[in-house]
Design a protein around this motif. Structure first.
Motif, PDB file in Angstrom:
ATOM      1  N   LYS A   1       0.689  -0.993   0.100  1.00 36.85           N
ATOM      2  CA  LYS A   1      -0.054  -0.021  -0.003  1.00 36.85           C
ATOM      3  C   LYS A   1       0.767   1.271   0.026  1.00 36.85           C
ATOM      4  CE  LYS A   1      -4.134   2.453   0.748  1.00 36.85           C
ATOM      5  NZ  LYS A   1      -5.207   2.270   0.035  1.00 36.85           N
ATOM      6  N   SER A   2       1.783   1.213   0.873  1.00 36.84           N
ATOM      7  CA  SER A   2       2.886   2.336   1.001  1.00 36.84           C
ATOM      8  C   SER A   2       3.334   2.700  -0.360  1.00 36.84           C
ATOM      9  CB  SER A   2       3.576   2.284   2.333  1.00 36.84           C
ATOM     10  OG  SER A   2       3.338   2.121   3.177  1.00 36.84           O
ATOM     11  N   LEU A   3       4.122   1.674  -1.064  1.00 32.12           N
ATOM     12  CA  LEU A   3       4.666   1.882  -2.152  1.00 32.12           C
ATOM     13  C   LEU A   3       3.877   2.265  -3.461  1.00 32.12           C
ATOM     14  CD1 LEU A   3       7.186  -1.144  -1.997  1.00 32.12           C
ATOM     15  CD2 LEU A   3       7.543   1.187  -1.552  1.00 32.12           C
ATOM     16  N   ALA A   4       2.711   1.374  -3.461  1.00 30.82           N
ATOM     17  CA  ALA A   4       1.767   1.966  -4.286  1.00 30.82           C
ATOM     18  C   ALA A   4       1.407   3.599  -4.297  1.00 30.82           C
ATOM     19  CB  ALA A   4       0.525   1.163  -4.530  1.00 30.82           C
ATOM     20  N   THR A   5       1.314   3.861  -3.042  1.00 28.37           N
ATOM     21  CA  THR A   5       0.878   5.386  -2.775  1.00 28.37           C
ATOM     22  C   THR A   5       2.089   6.155  -3.109  1.00 28.37           C
ATOM     23  OG1 THR A   5      -0.552   4.780  -0.856  1.00 28.37           O
ATOM     24  CG2 THR A   5       0.602   7.000  -0.942  1.00 28.37           C
ATOM     25  N   LEU A   6       3.361   5.810  -2.969  1.00 29.71           N
ATOM     26  CA  LEU A   6       4.356   6.613  -3.404  1.00 29.71           C
ATOM     27  C   LEU A   6       4.699   6.642  -4.910  1.00 29.71           C
ATOM     28  CD1 LEU A   6       7.027   8.170  -2.558  1.00 29.71           C
ATOM     29  CD2 LEU A   6       8.011   5.937  -2.353  1.00 29.71           C
ATOM     30  N   ASP A   7       4.291   5.656  -5.496  1.00 36.69           N
ATOM     31  CA  ASP A   7       4.224   5.489  -7.117  1.00 36.69           C
ATOM     32  C   ASP A   7       3.197   6.509  -7.657  1.00 36.69           C
ATOM     33  OD1 ASP A   7       5.582   4.333  -9.618  1.00 36.69           O
ATOM     34  OD2 ASP A   7       3.658   3.634  -9.861  1.00 36.69           O
ATOM     35  N   GLN A   8       2.070   6.576  -7.138  1.00 36.16           N
ATOM     36  CA  GLN A   8       1.172   7.658  -7.392  1.00 36.16           C
ATOM     37  C   GLN A   8       1.535   8.824  -7.064  1.00 36.16           C
ATOM     38  OE1 GLN A   8      -1.969   7.356  -8.964  1.00 36.16           O
ATOM     39  NE2 GLN A   8      -2.291   5.289  -8.881  1.00 36.16           N
ATOM     40  N   LEU A   9       2.028   9.122  -6.033  1.00 36.40           N
ATOM     41  CA  LEU A   9       2.628  10.393  -5.878  1.00 36.40           C
ATOM     42  C   LEU A   9       3.663  11.024  -6.443  1.00 36.40           C
ATOM     43  CD1 LEU A   9       2.120  10.622  -1.802  1.00 36.40           C
ATOM     44  CD2 LEU A   9       0.696  11.754  -3.331  1.00 36.40           C
TER      45      LEU A   9
ATOM     46  N   GLN B   1       4.127  10.190  -9.559  1.00 32.00           N
ATOM     47  CA  GLN B   1       3.754  10.047 -10.979  1.00 32.00           C
ATOM     48  C   GLN B   1       4.287   8.929 -11.701  1.00 32.00           C
ATOM     49  OE1 GLN B   1       0.877  11.970 -12.931  1.00 32.00           O
ATOM     50  NE2 GLN B   1       0.462  11.487 -10.761  1.00 32.00           N
ATOM     51  N   GLY B   2       4.496   7.748 -11.147  1.00 32.84           N
ATOM     52  CA  GLY B   2       5.139   6.823 -11.667  1.00 32.84           C
ATOM     53  C   GLY B   2       6.548   6.447 -11.981  1.00 32.84           C
ATOM     54  N   ARG B   3       7.154   7.114 -10.663  1.00 33.71           N
ATOM     55  CA  ARG B   3       8.798   7.294 -10.906  1.00 33.71           C
ATOM     56  C   ARG B   3       9.606   6.310  -9.983  1.00 33.71           C
ATOM     57  NH1 ARG B   3      10.534  12.763  -9.365  1.00 33.71           N
ATOM     58  NH2 ARG B   3       8.652  13.018  -8.400  1.00 33.71           N
ATOM     59  N   LEU B   4       8.571   5.411  -9.230  1.00 31.75           N
ATOM     60  CA  LEU B   4       9.253   4.584  -8.164  1.00 31.75           C
ATOM     61  C   LEU B   4       9.760   3.370  -8.925  1.00 31.75           C
ATOM     62  CD1 LEU B   4       9.600   3.883  -5.218  1.00 31.75           C
ATOM     63  CD2 LEU B   4       7.323   2.642  -5.166  1.00 31.75           C
ATOM     64  N   MET B   5      11.092   3.081  -8.205  1.00 34.83           N
ATOM     65  CA  MET B   5      11.718   1.894  -8.789  1.00 34.83           C
ATOM     66  C   MET B   5      12.182   1.153  -7.192  1.00 34.83           C
ATOM     67  SD  MET B   5      14.314   3.130 -11.654  1.00 34.83           S
ATOM     68  CE  MET B   5      14.631   1.474 -12.306  1.00 34.83           C
ATOM     69  N   VAL B   6      11.434  -0.054  -7.201  1.00 31.10           N
ATOM     70  CA  VAL B   6      11.450  -0.993  -6.028  1.00 31.10           C
ATOM     71  C   VAL B   6      12.711  -1.802  -5.848  1.00 31.10           C
ATOM     72  CG1 VAL B   6      10.178  -2.232  -4.205  1.00 31.10           C
ATOM     73  CG2 VAL B   6       9.025  -0.743  -5.781  1.00 31.10           C
ATOM     74  N   GLY B   7      13.728  -1.577  -5.374  1.00 24.95           N
ATOM     75  CA  GLY B   7      14.717  -2.471  -4.904  1.00 24.95           C
ATOM     76  C   GLY B   7      14.385  -3.142  -3.652  1.00 24.95           C
ATOM     77  N   VAL B   8      14.653  -4.574  -3.619  1.00 25.67           N
ATOM     78  CA  VAL B   8      14.247  -5.354  -2.431  1.00 25.67           C
ATOM     79  C   VAL B   8      15.604  -6.282  -2.149  1.00 25.67           C
ATOM     80  CG1 VAL B   8      11.892  -5.025  -2.978  1.00 25.67           C
ATOM     81  CG2 VAL B   8      13.153  -6.940  -3.778  1.00 25.67           C
ATOM     82  N   GLY B   9      15.440  -6.673  -0.970  1.00 28.14           N
ATOM     83  CA  GLY B   9      16.588  -7.801  -0.538  1.00 28.14           C
ATOM     84  C   GLY B   9      16.433  -8.023   0.947  1.00 28.14           C
TER      85      GLY B   9
END
Length: 309
Positions: free
Chosen positions: A90-98, A100-108
């Motif tokens: 939910k938080s990352l979807a919100t951040l992607d919306q805010l 305007q589609g610039r989020l890149m999710v690195g995970v580990g």
């Protein structure tokens, strides 16, 4: 030497303050500078526990999203196995919306299994928890109704809204180093980032393995991004740079000898070392200055990175 792809340059957002002083206005100035210099993206990392002031990546990227309009905004990496995947999705979807589609999710997974009990979790099963969490986030981002029967999370006919702006979801880049983790990256991710804590010789071996595992998974290597974080200091006074880096690594990791993974020295010396990373055919090089953030961002953008193309 691998075939060279179109190369992009990312840079770490000031996030770790060894003197303990957090200056939001300075971060804002840095963001404006980095975006004006043409960096492809600004990146964060995650350290929840520790004695050094390290800002949390998700609120920091939210701050960055409000102050930028073009740069991609990335995490490298979120320790997702320490988080509940449902509110994180939910938080990352919100951040992607805010953004305007610039989020890149690195995970580990992170390199310190001993911290898991502090989060109410057992050390055992953390890799499975990680993989299950990534799978669940993808489903929540792409499906209207999700039914999930996992070992750690179960749900029946649930949804999150809004979904991310990017479709099908923000790119997921997996941070990994061991052979088993690299296999997971090839199976789960849209890309891979070599750790800043790995030396360039180690990176060249890791990238061979990730390409092997992509082939074994039947993945198209042209649709899978390859990248590396590099700790760096551009300084014609190499002894001064070495001293500053030793102090930083000693304060942050407790081991000044970890300076061995960093690139430092004059513009030409930095170009020579970074060229070894670029020669592996990466898509993005992420430079990580550790002090004098605005000055380093400008020197890299004007005097170092253009020579790598």
């Amino acid at each position: 030497m691998a075939e060279q792809k179109e190369l992009r340059f990312g840079i770490s957002i000031p996030q770790i303050f060894t003197d303990g002083v957090i200056d939001p206005a300075a971060i804002a100035r840095w963001l404006a500078k980095a975006e004006s210099l043409g960096y492809y993206g600004g990146w964060t990392q995650e350290q929840v526990l520790g004695t050094v002031a390290a800002l949390d990546p998700v609120p920091l990227l939210s701050y960055a999203a409000a102050l930028t309009s073009r740069m991609k905004l990335g995490t490298s990496v979120l320790l997702t196995a320490l988080r509940n995947p449902v509110p994180l999705a939910k938080s990352l979807a919100t951040l992607d919306q805010l953004s305007q589609g610039r989020l890149m999710v690195g995970v580990g997974l992170g390199g310190y299994a001993d911290i898991y009990p502090a989060f109410g979790m057992a050390r055992e099963g953390r890799a499975r928890r990680f993989e299950e969490g990534v799978q669940l986030m993808k489903k929540l981002w792409t499906q209207d109704k999700v039914t999930f029967r996992g070992r750690f999370t179960q749900m029946e006919n649930q949804t999150i809204d809004p979904k991310p702006l990017q479709e099908p979801h923000p790119p997921i880049w997996v941070g990994a180093g061991s052979p088993r983790a690299l296999k997971r990256a090839a199976r789960l991710g849209d890309g891979w980032m070599g750790a800043g804590a790995s030396s360039i010789p180690v990176f060249t071996e890791e990238i061979k393995l990730i390409r092997q595992y992509l082939d074994e998974e039947g993945r198209d290597p042209n649709t899978f991004a390859l990248s590396k974080r590099v700790y760096i200091a551009v300084d014609r006074d190499k002894k001064r740079a070495e001293q500053k880096l030793r102090e930083w690594f000693g304060r942050y990791s407790g081991d000044p000898q970890k300076i061995s993974v960093a690139v430092f020295g004059s513009e030409d010396e930095c170009v020579e070392e970074l060229a070894k990373v670029v020669a592996e055919g990466i898509d993005m090089l992420m430079v990580n200055p550790l002090y004098d953030f605005e000055e380093q961002a400008e020197r890299l953008a004007k005097d170092v990175l253009p020579k790598l193309r």
